[in-house]
Design a protein around this motif. Sequence first.
Motif, PDB file in Angstrom:
ATOM      1  N   GLY A  52       0.809  -1.214   0.000  1.00  0.00           N
ATOM      2  CA  GLY A  52       0.000   0.000   0.000  1.00  0.00           C
ATOM      3  C   GLY A  52       0.840   1.260   0.000  1.00  0.00           C
ATOM      4  O   GLY A  52       0.561   2.208  -0.743  1.00  0.00           O
ATOM      5  N   THR A  53       1.896   1.284   0.830  1.00  0.00           N
ATOM      6  CA  THR A  53       2.760   2.467   0.849  1.00  0.00           C
ATOM      7  C   THR A  53       3.471   2.647  -0.479  1.00  0.00           C
ATOM      8  O   THR A  53       3.661   3.782  -0.952  1.00  0.00           O
ATOM      9  CB  THR A  53       3.795   2.355   1.980  1.00  0.00           C
ATOM     10  N   PHE A  54       3.876   1.531  -1.088  1.00  0.00           N
ATOM     11  CA  PHE A  54       4.514   1.583  -2.410  1.00  0.00           C
ATOM     12  C   PHE A  54       3.547   2.180  -3.437  1.00  0.00           C
ATOM     13  O   PHE A  54       3.885   3.101  -4.193  1.00  0.00           O
ATOM     14  CB  PHE A  54       4.935   0.174  -2.818  1.00  0.00           C
ATOM     15  N   THR A  55       2.317   1.665  -3.463  1.00  0.00           N
ATOM     16  CA  THR A  55       1.312   2.152  -4.416  1.00  0.00           C
ATOM     17  C   THR A  55       0.972   3.610  -4.158  1.00  0.00           C
ATOM     18  O   THR A  55       0.889   4.427  -5.089  1.00  0.00           O
ATOM     19  CB  THR A  55       0.040   1.295  -4.329  1.00  0.00           C
ATOM     20  N   GLY A  56       0.755   3.947  -2.879  1.00  0.00           N
ATOM     21  CA  GLY A  56       0.411   5.324  -2.541  1.00  0.00           C
ATOM     22  C   GLY A  56       1.488   6.301  -2.947  1.00  0.00           C
ATOM     23  O   GLY A  56       1.198   7.390  -3.464  1.00  0.00           O
ATOM     24  N   SER A  57       2.756   5.931  -2.739  1.00  0.00           N
ATOM     25  CA  SER A  57       3.857   6.828  -3.103  1.00  0.00           C
ATOM     26  C   SER A  57       3.927   7.048  -4.606  1.00  0.00           C
ATOM     27  O   SER A  57       4.240   8.147  -5.073  1.00  0.00           O
ATOM     28  CB  SER A  57       5.179   6.255  -2.586  1.00  0.00           C
ATOM     29  N   PHE A  83      -1.300  12.963  -8.349  1.00  0.00           N
ATOM     30  CA  PHE A  83      -2.259  13.613  -7.460  1.00  0.00           C
ATOM     31  C   PHE A  83      -1.785  15.011  -7.078  1.00  0.00           C
ATOM     32  O   PHE A  83      -2.553  15.979  -7.136  1.00  0.00           O
ATOM     33  CB  PHE A  83      -2.465  12.760  -6.197  1.00  0.00           C
ATOM     34  N   SER A  84      -0.513  15.123  -6.693  1.00  0.00           N
ATOM     35  CA  SER A  84       0.020  16.421  -6.290  1.00  0.00           C
ATOM     36  C   SER A  84       0.022  17.408  -7.444  1.00  0.00           C
ATOM     37  O   SER A  84      -0.255  18.600  -7.263  1.00  0.00           O
ATOM     38  CB  SER A  84       1.435  16.241  -5.743  1.00  0.00           C
ATOM     39  N   SER A  85       0.348  16.918  -8.638  1.00  0.00           N
ATOM     40  CA  SER A  85       0.381  17.800  -9.802  1.00  0.00           C
ATOM     41  C   SER A  85      -0.975  18.447 -10.049  1.00  0.00           C
ATOM     42  O   SER A  85      -1.054  19.602 -10.473  1.00  0.00           O
ATOM     43  CB  SER A  85       0.807  16.994 -11.039  1.00  0.00           C
ATOM     44  N   ARG A  86      -2.040  17.721  -9.738  1.00  0.00           N
ATOM     45  CA  ARG A  86      -3.381  18.242 -10.014  1.00  0.00           C
ATOM     46  C   ARG A  86      -4.007  18.955  -8.815  1.00  0.00           C
ATOM     47  O   ARG A  86      -4.655  19.997  -8.956  1.00  0.00           O
ATOM     48  CB  ARG A  86      -4.295  17.104 -10.462  1.00  0.00           C
ATOM     49  N   PHE A  87      -3.817  18.390  -7.606  1.00  0.00           N
ATOM     50  CA  PHE A  87      -4.566  18.887  -6.450  1.00  0.00           C
ATOM     51  C   PHE A  87      -3.701  19.551  -5.380  1.00  0.00           C
ATOM     52  O   PHE A  87      -4.230  20.231  -4.505  1.00  0.00           O
ATOM     53  CB  PHE A  87      -5.347  17.728  -5.801  1.00  0.00           C
ATOM     54  N   GLY A  88      -2.381  19.341  -5.393  1.00  0.00           N
ATOM     55  CA  GLY A  88      -1.525  19.964  -4.398  1.00  0.00           C
ATOM     56  C   GLY A  88      -1.325  19.099  -3.167  1.00  0.00           C
ATOM     57  O   GLY A  88      -1.962  18.059  -2.985  1.00  0.00           O
ATOM     58  N   THR A  89      -0.425  19.554  -2.284  1.00  0.00           N
ATOM     59  CA  THR A  89      -0.038  18.748  -1.131  1.00  0.00           C
ATOM     60  C   THR A  89      -1.079  18.772  -0.020  1.00  0.00           C
ATOM     61  O   THR A  89      -1.281  17.772   0.670  1.00  0.00           O
ATOM     62  CB  THR A  89       1.305  19.239  -0.565  1.00  0.00           C
ATOM     63  N   ALA A 143      -5.191  11.490   2.554  1.00  0.00           N
ATOM     64  CA  ALA A 143      -4.577  10.474   3.410  1.00  0.00           C
ATOM     65  C   ALA A 143      -5.391  10.275   4.678  1.00  0.00           C
ATOM     66  O   ALA A 143      -5.572   9.144   5.152  1.00  0.00           O
ATOM     67  CB  ALA A 143      -3.144  10.873   3.754  1.00  0.00           C
ATOM     68  N   SER A 144      -5.912  11.366   5.226  1.00  0.00           N
ATOM     69  CA  SER A 144      -6.731  11.267   6.435  1.00  0.00           C
ATOM     70  C   SER A 144      -8.011  10.487   6.175  1.00  0.00           C
ATOM     71  O   SER A 144      -8.414   9.642   6.988  1.00  0.00           O
ATOM     72  CB  SER A 144      -7.066  12.667   6.963  1.00  0.00           C
ATOM     73  N   VAL A 145      -8.657  10.758   5.048  1.00  0.00           N
ATOM     74  CA  VAL A 145      -9.906  10.049   4.718  1.00  0.00           C
ATOM     75  C   VAL A 145      -9.650   8.551   4.581  1.00  0.00           C
ATOM     76  O   VAL A 145     -10.393   7.719   5.128  1.00  0.00           O
ATOM     77  CB  VAL A 145     -10.523  10.622   3.426  1.00  0.00           C
ATOM     78  N   LEU A 146      -8.605   8.182   3.858  1.00  0.00           N
ATOM     79  CA  LEU A 146      -8.270   6.767   3.700  1.00  0.00           C
ATOM     80  C   LEU A 146      -7.947   6.130   5.049  1.00  0.00           C
ATOM     81  O   LEU A 146      -8.311   4.976   5.312  1.00  0.00           O
ATOM     82  CB  LEU A 146      -7.084   6.613   2.750  1.00  0.00           C
ATOM     83  N   ASN A 147      -7.248   6.875   5.896  1.00  0.00           N
ATOM     84  CA  ASN A 147      -6.922   6.364   7.226  1.00  0.00           C
ATOM     85  C   ASN A 147      -8.183   6.094   8.043  1.00  0.00           C
ATOM     86  O   ASN A 147      -8.293   5.058   8.714  1.00  0.00           O
ATOM     87  CB  ASN A 147      -6.031   7.372   7.959  1.00  0.00           C
ATOM     88  N   GLY A 197      -1.988   1.314   4.107  1.00  0.00           N
ATOM     89  CA  GLY A 197      -0.671   1.505   3.512  1.00  0.00           C
ATOM     90  C   GLY A 197      -0.650   2.681   2.543  1.00  0.00           C
ATOM     91  O   GLY A 197       0.284   3.493   2.547  1.00  0.00           O
ATOM     92  N   ILE A 198      -1.687   2.787   1.709  1.00  0.00           N
ATOM     93  CA  ILE A 198      -1.784   3.941   0.796  1.00  0.00           C
ATOM     94  C   ILE A 198      -1.842   5.230   1.598  1.00  0.00           C
ATOM     95  O   ILE A 198      -1.178   6.221   1.277  1.00  0.00           O
ATOM     96  CB  ILE A 198      -3.018   3.800  -0.109  1.00  0.00           C
ATOM     97  N   SER A 199      -2.636   5.220   2.670  1.00  0.00           N
ATOM     98  CA  SER A 199      -2.763   6.400   3.530  1.00  0.00           C
ATOM     99  C   SER A 199      -1.425   6.796   4.129  1.00  0.00           C
ATOM    100  O   SER A 199      -1.023   7.967   4.066  1.00  0.00           O
ATOM    101  CB  SER A 199      -3.777   6.105   4.644  1.00  0.00           C
ATOM    102  N   VAL A 200      -0.702   5.827   4.693  1.00  0.00           N
ATOM    103  CA  VAL A 200       0.586   6.131   5.324  1.00  0.00           C
ATOM    104  C   VAL A 200       1.607   6.601   4.278  1.00  0.00           C
ATOM    105  O   VAL A 200       2.398   7.506   4.533  1.00  0.00           O
ATOM    106  CB  VAL A 200       1.109   4.897   6.084  1.00  0.00           C
ATOM    107  N   GLY A 201       1.576   5.971   3.089  1.00  0.00           N
ATOM    108  CA  GLY A 201       2.455   6.426   2.016  1.00  0.00           C
ATOM    109  C   GLY A 201       2.210   7.876   1.655  1.00  0.00           C
ATOM    110  O   GLY A 201       3.147   8.645   1.400  1.00  0.00           O
ATOM    111  N   TRP A 202       0.942   8.280   1.652  1.00  0.00           N
ATOM    112  CA  TRP A 202       0.606   9.676   1.362  1.00  0.00           C
ATOM    113  C   TRP A 202       1.004  10.602   2.500  1.00  0.00           C
ATOM    114  O   TRP A 202       1.525  11.696   2.266  1.00  0.00           O
ATOM    115  CB  TRP A 202      -0.889   9.794   1.071  1.00  0.00           C
ATOM    116  N   PHE A 203       0.734  10.185   3.743  1.00  0.00           N
ATOM    117  CA  PHE A 203       1.168  11.010   4.879  1.00  0.00           C
ATOM    118  C   PHE A 203       2.669  11.248   4.814  1.00  0.00           C
ATOM    119  O   PHE A 203       3.138  12.373   4.958  1.00  0.00           O
ATOM    120  CB  PHE A 203       0.829  10.307   6.199  1.00  0.00           C
ATOM    121  N   LEU A 204       3.413  10.175   4.612  1.00  0.00           N
ATOM    122  CA  LEU A 204       4.866  10.252   4.615  1.00  0.00           C
ATOM    123  C   LEU A 204       5.383  11.164   3.514  1.00  0.00           C
ATOM    124  O   LEU A 204       6.230  12.032   3.743  1.00  0.00           O
ATOM    125  CB  LEU A 204       5.450   8.848   4.445  1.00  0.00           C
TER     126      LEU A 204
END
Length: 486
Positions: free
Chosen positions: A49-54, A60-66, A73-77, A101-108
């Motif tokens: 999940g962290t691999f996929t999220g990263s 995602f950042s290019s379109r919506f920002g950090t 990430a909070s919603v997924l968590n 894992g996706i959530s944590v990858g995004w948080f990180l």
Amino acid sequence: MLGLDYSLVGGFLSMPRFLEVYGYYDNELESWAIEPTVQQLISSLMTIGTFTGSLLVGPFSSRFGTRHGLWGASVLNFIATAIMLGTTSTGALYFARLLLGISVGWFLTFSQLYVHEVAPAHLRGITFAVYQAQLSIGSICGAAIDYATHDIDGRCAYQIPLAIFFVAPTIQSILLFFFPETPRWLMIKGREEQAENALRRFNEIRGSTREQVEQNKKALFLEMWRGTNLRRSLLAIAVVCFHAANGTVLLGQHLQTYYLDIAGVENPFAYSLMITCMGLMGVLFSVLFVRIIDRRTIMLGGVMACGLAQLAQAVTWSVAPNSIASGKVVVAFIALFTFFYVAYAPYAWLLGGEYPNSALRSYSFGLATALNFLGNWMGTFTAPYFINPASLNWGPKYGYTWFGSNMMVFVFVWFFLPETRDRTLEEIHEMFEAEVPARKFKTYVCTTVERYAAEGAKKDVMEHDEQTGAIKFESETVEDRDSKRA
């Protein structure tokens, strides 16, 4: 969140109430146990999940920002935690672990991108020390909560620790309403007025970012591998993957089973708390020197100390294998390894985000983070074949392997890693565009960013004069401007 998950869920695998739900009763051992496949999936799905999220961070950042990435990430968590709290199904648990894992990858990744783009150059090192301290504090909280609840009857023994997953994302989600989007991202999107409102003094950022966006208008993922961006992307990937190359796999679940047995440690929960505190001490120690010591020096010292700690435990076990005394020495050097690793680890993340082009940072850093998680997964997956008595039976002699990898990292840092302490991201961009050799970054004098700043300052003065009706001087210098304003 990463620290919490590492400690909490790692503790669950030794928690009887958790094993009663997801494990089985071993009549021979007269205790609860868990199937190896279930154990591996609980750990590996999180890593996948962290691999996929990263990997998803760049688009995602290019379109919506950090900021929106952190909210996402909070919603997924929240969803993943709610599933884990309510379910007793292994299938649902697996899905929740992947989502978490996706959530944590995004948080990180999104949190580090935000820090890279808003922290002043001379404070980025301190800020990343705080970032690493949060990881250690999360681990300490997780280990302490597990220690307090592991004897509670019923599912509450692990549900109470799981509920802690709601706390940090809730606080962050509220506070983010008061935080602006990063000025560099706003500049990349062409929203200059918003960027100026977010950061008034941004002349240098404005000029340099315009140039970087103009150079990278095509498919961003492909642009990472062209021209000077190739060197920058490879450096970012390499330095972030230092985390997977120095042997942190030995801080995982294998340490809490095999190593604790040979050392005669009876309480893995208390030990986990102690070793995590060593990590926090390491990062607090690093705050004392990060402002005055070069990044390269920190990297060189950190990987050398980690390599020697791995070598020491391997030599000890070679001389006196299977003894309680050598087992305690091994645990002591694992504690020292943790101290030195955490003391330098945040600055590997820092460098990995400083090197990429601003227009490509989310793509390069996201890919680097994903490959680091992939490396961690490979280390975790292959470690049993080296240390397990039924396989190669190396035990702590596995440290010889990690000593070698640390020495390779040391050589790489010495020859290829540029020095960026107290440099703005725009200065770093100028030096990469000028193809400055790694060993000359420290002494290189930047000129382009100074021109951008001077042009922006002159423009500000002219606009101010137009608004106030004052006489404009086209040839006005910065000194003239300062004198007039005074």
